[in-house]
Write a protein that holds these residues in place. Structure first.
Motif, PDB file in Angstrom:
ATOM      1  N   TYR A  28       0.846  -1.185   0.000  1.00 32.55           N
ATOM      2  CA  TYR A  28       0.000   0.000   0.000  1.00 32.55           C
ATOM      3  C   TYR A  28       0.888   1.243   0.000  1.00 32.55           C
ATOM      4  O   TYR A  28       1.699   1.429   0.907  1.00 32.55           O
ATOM      5  N   ASN A  29       0.735   2.051  -1.044  1.00 25.77           N
ATOM      6  CA  ASN A  29       1.541   3.244  -1.191  1.00 25.77           C
ATOM      7  C   ASN A  29       0.869   4.408  -0.474  1.00 25.77           C
ATOM      8  O   ASN A  29      -0.290   4.761  -0.774  1.00 25.77           O
ATOM      9  N   ARG A  30       1.631   5.005   0.449  1.00 25.20           N
ATOM     10  CA  ARG A  30       1.134   6.168   1.174  1.00 25.20           C
ATOM     11  C   ARG A  30       2.212   7.237   1.155  1.00 25.20           C
ATOM     12  O   ARG A  30       3.186   7.161   1.912  1.00 25.20           O
ATOM     13  N   LYS A  31       2.047   8.172   0.242  1.00 27.48           N
ATOM     14  CA  LYS A  31       3.032   9.210  -0.002  1.00 27.48           C
ATOM     15  C   LYS A  31       4.382   8.552  -0.338  1.00 27.48           C
ATOM     16  O   LYS A  31       4.498   7.852  -1.336  1.00 27.48           O
ATOM     17  N   ASP A  32       5.375   8.764   0.485  1.00 22.71           N
ATOM     18  CA  ASP A  32       6.688   8.205   0.183  1.00 22.71           C
ATOM     19  C   ASP A  32       6.938   6.876   0.902  1.00 22.71           C
ATOM     20  O   ASP A  32       8.048   6.384   0.913  1.00 22.71           O
TER      21      ASP A  32
END
Length: 409
Positions: free
Chosen positions: A106-110
């Motif tokens: 899961y991509n969350r910002k950086d």
């Protein structure tokens, strides 16, 4: 003194260690080497019980401890083959259901957060529920895990330590009231009588092994320093005998060191041997001053006894001054004041004791040996040109000195 004070503290686990210079190991370490974990555990416990019976050892512990409870799965290869199942695929399937596998991120910002997928409430499942896991999903006839594997509750190893690519169990202990060498010898005797399984060996390591390694290197350095001192003196005196007389001051210093260490109860350590190496180059100075001046007096025509007596009188003050300046300069170090005193004190005591004792004996022993060697070897030191010329002049008669004059008739 510390153990009785902390023995009554409830729920306290106390480890007592002693600071040791240049070492990161415990005083006593016994390596029990083997291949089978069960045999290694039994042998390590036997060695621990044997070391616990030695009166001078404290805090005897072993590195092989009971591990955490775990579920152990042993697959039946014949049953898997009858059902046309692969052990690898079945094991990976069970692992993914129990431990889970990373399905995506899961991509969350950086940041990337891994998403792990596993069976619901599997962390609280019982052994019975694990036995009912289906190992062939999607097939017409489901096969439970209990049909192809045996599931039991057990304990795994707390740790598997390897030294030199071999499984090892360590038994450690602290010393109390005895020397490291005597304790290591007693341990070797007890281990030699211990019946261990075939393929299991033991070795005493720790600070005792470090001491043996470092002592061999230091003894080599001590012998090399004595040899270099002898070579330098032989080249300067142009003699092989009189440098040997000067080197007698080294064993004289060693006698003083031994008596002082016994009197002050200072154990022999690496620092003591370093002090002996320093003494090899320091204690010979007084004898060099005495022997060199005696040789100069002999070259001027004095007899051996007169030369030694006069050299002792003239060189007494320089010898005492050099000794006192060195000894007094080391006194603050020998008192052991301040932090790190255990690093400085043994070496300073060694140098002070050896130099003081050798100075007192140098004024008595060295002239005696010098006179004896002169009597045995007929003077020892070759005569200089001045002495030979003086002897030739004294041997000439007045008649030989007077010129021949012809008297007229």
């Amino acid at each position: 003194m510390i153990r009785p004070l902390v023995r009554g503290v409830p729920d306290a686990i106390v480890h007592v260690t002693r600071p040791v210079l240049f070492s990161f190991a415990t005083p006593i370490e016994v390596q029990v080497r083997g291949y089978e974990l069960d045999e290694l555990r039994e042998a390590t416990d036997a060695v621990r019980d044997e070391l616990a019976g030695i009166a001078d050892l404290r805090d005897v512990k072993t590195s092989i401890l009971p591990g955490s409870p775990e579920v152990q799965i042993v697959y039946n290869r014949d049953a898997l083959a009858r059902l046309n199942l692969d052990i690898r695929s079945v094991a990976e399937l069970v692992r993914n259901k129990v431990q889970g596998f990373e399905a995506t991120k899961y991509n969350r910002k950086d940041r990337k957060i891994p998403v792990r997928v596993r069976l619901k409430d599997i962390d609280t499942a019982t052994v019975r529920e694990l036995e009912d896991l289906v190992v062939n999903p999607g097939q017409a006839r489901p096969v439970p895990l209990s049909a192809v594997a045996e599931i039991t509750l057990g304990r795994g190893p707390n740790e598997i330590r390897r030294i030199g690519q071999q499984r090892v169990g360590l038994v450690t202990a602290n010393l109390a009231g005895s020397g490291l060498g005597s304790a290591a010898r007693e341990i070797d005797e007890r281990l030699a009588k211990l019946n261990l399984p075939a393929g299991v060996t033991t070795a005493v390591t720790g600070q005792s092994e470090e001491w043996e390694t470092s002592s061999r290197s230091l003894y080599l350095a001590l012998g090399l320093s004595i040899f270099l001192v002898y070579v330098i003196m032989a080249s300067q005196f142009e003699s092989l005998m009189y440098p040997m007389i000067i080197l007698i001051t080294i064993p004289l210093a060693l006698v003083g060191v031994v008596w002082t260490l016994l009197l002050l109860n200072v154990p022999v350590s690496v620092l003591v041997i370093l002090g002996l190496i320093l003494l090899a180059g320091i204690v010979v100075n007084n004898a060099i001053v005495l022997v060199d001046y005696a040789g100069q007096l002999k070259e001027r025509g004095h007899s051996t006894d007169d030369a030694l007596a006069l050299a002792g009188q003239v060189r007494l003050r320089p010898i005492l001054m050099t000794t006192l300046t060195t000894v007094l300069g080391l006194v603050p170090m020998a008192l052991g004041l301040g932090d790190g005193a255990e690093l400085r004190t043994p070496m300073a005591i060694t140098v002070i004791a050896g130099l003081s004792f050798s100075t007192l004996l140098t004024l008595v022993v060295i002239p005696t040996i010098y006179a004896g060697v002169d009597r045995i070897f007929g003077g020892g030191v070759p005569e200089s040109r001045e002495v030979k010329l003086l002897r030739e002049v004294r041997a000439v008669t007045p008649e030989q000195l007077a010129p021949e004059v012809e008297v007229p008739k």
